[in-house]
Motif scaffolding. Structure first.
Motif, PDB file in Angstrom:
ATOM      1  N   GLY A   1       0.714  -1.020  -0.090  1.00 12.42           N
ATOM      2  CA  GLY A   1       0.119   0.229   0.121  1.00 12.42           C
ATOM      3  C   GLY A   1       0.888   1.127   0.025  1.00 12.42           C
ATOM      4  O   GLY A   1       2.058   1.303   0.176  1.00 12.42           O
ATOM      5  N   SER A   2      -0.035   2.407   0.359  1.00  9.74           N
ATOM      6  CA  SER A   2       0.606   3.985   0.305  1.00  9.74           C
ATOM      7  C   SER A   2       0.071   4.920   1.295  1.00  9.74           C
ATOM      8  O   SER A   2      -0.845   4.372   1.224  1.00  9.74           O
ATOM      9  N   ASP A   3       0.392   5.522   1.361  1.00  6.68           N
ATOM     10  CA  ASP A   3       0.042   6.870   1.687  1.00  6.68           C
ATOM     11  C   ASP A   3      -0.860   8.081   0.975  1.00  6.68           C
ATOM     12  O   ASP A   3      -0.045   8.091  -0.578  1.00  6.68           O
ATOM     13  N   TYR A   4      -1.707   8.623   1.354  1.00  9.24           N
ATOM     14  CA  TYR A   4      -2.923   9.298   0.480  1.00  9.24           C
ATOM     15  C   TYR A   4      -3.577  10.320   1.157  1.00  9.24           C
ATOM     16  O   TYR A   4      -3.438   9.853   2.418  1.00  9.24           O
ATOM     17  N   ARG A   5      -3.399  11.288   0.171  1.00 10.11           N
ATOM     18  CA  ARG A   5      -4.358  12.835   1.023  1.00 10.11           C
ATOM     19  C   ARG A   5      -6.056  12.842   0.009  1.00 10.11           C
ATOM     20  O   ARG A   5      -5.545  12.413  -1.425  1.00 10.11           O
ATOM     21  N   VAL A   6      -6.661  13.034   0.871  1.00 11.47           N
ATOM     22  CA  VAL A   6      -7.428  13.644  -0.307  1.00 11.47           C
ATOM     23  C   VAL A   6      -8.315  14.447   0.662  1.00 11.47           C
ATOM     24  O   VAL A   6      -8.239  14.444   1.735  1.00 11.47           O
ATOM     25  N   ASP A   7      -8.588  15.707  -0.356  1.00  9.57           N
ATOM     26  CA  ASP A   7      -9.140  17.102  -0.361  1.00  9.57           C
ATOM     27  C   ASP A   7     -10.368  16.599  -0.946  1.00  9.57           C
ATOM     28  O   ASP A   7     -10.810  16.054  -2.374  1.00  9.57           O
ATOM     29  N   LEU A   8     -11.634  16.998  -0.209  1.00 10.41           N
ATOM     30  CA  LEU A   8     -13.216  16.768  -0.613  1.00 10.41           C
ATOM     31  C   LEU A   8     -13.836  18.528  -0.167  1.00 10.41           C
ATOM     32  O   LEU A   8     -13.661  19.276   0.731  1.00 10.41           O
ATOM     33  N   GLU A   9     -14.403  19.061  -1.560  1.00  8.65           N
ATOM     34  CA  GLU A   9     -15.665  20.575  -0.868  1.00  8.65           C
ATOM     35  C   GLU A   9     -16.534  20.339  -2.078  1.00  8.65           C
ATOM     36  O   GLU A   9     -16.521  19.485  -2.961  1.00  8.65           O
ATOM     37  N   ILE A  10     -17.503  20.044  -0.977  1.00 11.99           N
ATOM     38  CA  ILE A  10     -18.646  20.402  -1.461  1.00 11.99           C
ATOM     39  C   ILE A  10     -19.355  21.716  -1.608  1.00 11.99           C
ATOM     40  O   ILE A  10     -19.168  22.401  -0.644  1.00 11.99           O
ATOM     41  N   SER A  11     -20.626  22.204  -2.210  1.00 12.06           N
ATOM     42  CA  SER A  11     -21.806  22.547  -2.366  1.00 12.06           C
ATOM     43  C   SER A  11     -22.770  22.608  -1.823  1.00 12.06           C
ATOM     44  O   SER A  11     -23.559  21.340  -2.315  1.00 12.06           O
ATOM     45  N   ALA A  12     -23.525  23.479  -1.216  1.00 17.55           N
ATOM     46  CA  ALA A  12     -25.162  23.183  -0.469  1.00 17.55           C
ATOM     47  C   ALA A  12     -25.790  23.826  -0.020  1.00 17.55           C
ATOM     48  O   ALA A  12     -25.374  25.187  -0.346  1.00 17.55           O
ATOM     49  N   ASP A  13     -26.924  24.045   0.393  1.00 19.35           N
ATOM     50  CA  ASP A  13     -27.372  25.301   0.554  1.00 19.35           C
ATOM     51  C   ASP A  13     -27.809  25.582   2.042  1.00 19.35           C
ATOM     52  O   ASP A  13     -27.931  24.721   2.613  1.00 19.35           O
ATOM     53  N   LEU A  14     -27.264  26.188   3.304  1.00 17.38           N
ATOM     54  CA  LEU A  14     -26.472  26.244   4.137  1.00 17.38           C
ATOM     55  C   LEU A  14     -26.974  27.390   4.631  1.00 17.38           C
ATOM     56  O   LEU A  14     -26.728  27.954   5.520  1.00 17.38           O
ATOM     57  N   SER A  15     -28.017  27.723   4.498  1.00 16.94           N
ATOM     58  CA  SER A  15     -28.743  29.121   4.653  1.00 16.94           C
ATOM     59  C   SER A  15     -29.260  28.747   5.747  1.00 16.94           C
ATOM     60  O   SER A  15     -29.462  29.630   6.971  1.00 16.94           O
ATOM     61  N   GLN A  16     -29.993  28.023   5.577  1.00 17.88           N
ATOM     62  CA  GLN A  16     -31.294  27.485   7.043  1.00 17.88           C
ATOM     63  C   GLN A  16     -30.150  26.681   8.488  1.00 17.88           C
ATOM     64  O   GLN A  16     -30.683  27.340   9.095  1.00 17.88           O
ATOM     65  N   PRO A  17     -28.825  25.866   7.937  1.00 15.57           N
ATOM     66  CA  PRO A  17     -28.814  25.182   8.860  1.00 15.57           C
ATOM     67  C   PRO A  17     -27.684  27.510   9.606  1.00 15.57           C
ATOM     68  O   PRO A  17     -27.691  26.966  10.826  1.00 15.57           O
ATOM     69  N   ALA A  18     -27.953  27.806   8.648  1.00 18.98           N
ATOM     70  CA  ALA A  18     -26.082  29.341   9.334  1.00 18.98           C
ATOM     71  C   ALA A  18     -27.487  29.850  10.396  1.00 18.98           C
ATOM     72  O   ALA A  18     -27.219  30.703  11.623  1.00 18.98           O
ATOM     73  N   VAL A  19     -28.862  29.478  10.204  1.00 22.41           N
ATOM     74  CA  VAL A  19     -29.447  30.169  11.411  1.00 22.41           C
ATOM     75  C   VAL A  19     -30.107  29.376  12.491  1.00 22.41           C
ATOM     76  O   VAL A  19     -30.050  29.920  13.841  1.00 22.41           O
ATOM     77  N   SER A  20     -30.536  27.819  12.278  1.00 20.82           N
ATOM     78  CA  SER A  20     -30.917  27.240  13.142  1.00 20.82           C
ATOM     79  C   SER A  20     -29.781  26.602  14.060  1.00 20.82           C
ATOM     80  O   SER A  20     -30.567  26.508  15.271  1.00 20.82           O
ATOM     81  N   ASP A  21     -29.163  26.383  13.404  1.00 18.91           N
ATOM     82  CA  ASP A  21     -28.264  25.861  13.845  1.00 18.91           C
ATOM     83  C   ASP A  21     -28.114  24.429  14.462  1.00 18.91           C
ATOM     84  O   ASP A  21     -27.591  23.657  15.426  1.00 18.91           O
ATOM     85  N   LYS A  22     -28.965  23.650  14.066  1.00 23.06           N
ATOM     86  CA  LYS A  22     -29.030  22.168  13.386  1.00 23.06           C
ATOM     87  C   LYS A  22     -27.937  21.681  13.171  1.00 23.06           C
ATOM     88  O   LYS A  22     -28.585  21.548  11.290  1.00 23.06           O
ATOM     89  N   LEU A  23     -27.910  20.681  13.596  1.00 25.68           N
ATOM     90  CA  LEU A  23     -26.881  19.558  13.146  1.00 25.68           C
ATOM     91  C   LEU A  23     -27.450  18.754  11.643  1.00 25.68           C
ATOM     92  O   LEU A  23     -27.520  18.921  10.022  1.00 25.68           O
ATOM     93  N   SER A  24     -29.533  18.140  12.173  1.00 22.99           N
ATOM     94  CA  SER A  24     -30.033  18.060  11.429  1.00 22.99           C
ATOM     95  C   SER A  24     -30.543  18.610   9.899  1.00 22.99           C
ATOM     96  O   SER A  24     -30.673  18.194   8.828  1.00 22.99           O
ATOM     97  N   GLU A  25     -29.913  20.038   9.762  1.00 27.09           N
ATOM     98  CA  GLU A  25     -30.577  20.986   8.824  1.00 27.09           C
ATOM     99  C   GLU A  25     -29.362  20.585   7.429  1.00 27.09           C
ATOM    100  O   GLU A  25     -29.608  22.003   6.851  1.00 27.09           O
ATOM    101  N   THR A  26     -27.954  20.309   7.870  1.00 24.07           N
ATOM    102  CA  THR A  26     -26.876  20.864   7.497  1.00 24.07           C
ATOM    103  C   THR A  26     -27.142  19.218   6.621  1.00 24.07           C
ATOM    104  O   THR A  26     -26.416  18.143   6.714  1.00 24.07           O
ATOM    105  N   VAL A  27     -25.297  19.407   5.875  1.00 22.88           N
ATOM    106  CA  VAL A  27     -24.681  17.978   4.998  1.00 22.88           C
ATOM    107  C   VAL A  27     -23.571  18.090   6.852  1.00 22.88           C
ATOM    108  O   VAL A  27     -22.912  18.684   7.012  1.00 22.88           O
ATOM    109  N   ASP A  28     -23.800  17.082   7.217  1.00 20.16           N
ATOM    110  CA  ASP A  28     -22.946  16.900   8.568  1.00 20.16           C
ATOM    111  C   ASP A  28     -21.554  15.702   7.762  1.00 20.16           C
ATOM    112  O   ASP A  28     -21.324  15.449   7.092  1.00 20.16           O
ATOM    113  N   TYR A  29     -20.456  16.911   8.273  1.00 23.49           N
ATOM    114  CA  TYR A  29     -19.418  16.764   7.634  1.00 23.49           C
ATOM    115  C   TYR A  29     -18.042  15.375   7.999  1.00 23.49           C
ATOM    116  O   TYR A  29     -17.232  14.847   7.579  1.00 23.49           O
TER     117      TYR A  29
END
Length: 118
Positions: free
Chosen positions: A25-53
């Motif tokens: 085997g070898s060592d690997y690095r993964v970089d991930l970026e996703i886009s989503a509508d984060l306006s609701q969880p920015a207000v509500s502060d609820k994990l259930s309304e965002t994309v869980d990293y």
């Protein structure tokens, strides 16, 4: 719209076409970026309304554990899983890098970058 980034996820895995890569085997690095509508969880502060990293990180780790010959194949599997499991994601950019690849030279890493928009 907003972005969530996971940078420098470090994983040891057995991807590659060479016999030694499959065995040691070898060592690997993964970089991930996703886009989503984060306006609701920015207000509500609820994990259930965002994309869980944590969910994103688990997908990356699980897909990286499945051996492939090509980095392109691993990156595509990561994208497919995210799209299947997380409906809120509208765009994904994933980079999979092999650290110190066995290519007969002093190369820090080789990487593949795939982007998908839903």
């Amino acid at each position: 719209m907003g972005k969530i980034r996971l940078k420098n996820i470090r994983i040891h895995s057995n991807h590659g076409c060479l016999q030694e890569e499959m065995l040691i085997g070898s060592d690997y690095r993964v970089d991930l970026e996703i886009s989503a509508d984060l306006s609701q969880p920015a207000v509500s502060d609820k994990l259930s309304e965002t994309v869980d990293y944590v969910h994103l990180n688990n997908i990356v780790k699980e897909e990286m554990a499945i051996r492939s010959n090509l980095l392109e194949h691993v990156a595509k599997r990561i994208i497919d899983r995210i799209l299947l499991e997380i409906n809120e994601v509208t765009e994904i950019d994933v980079e999979v890098a092999k650290i110190n690849p066995p290519i007969g030279g002093d190369v820090e890493s080789v990487s593949v970058n795939l982007r998908y928009t839903r």
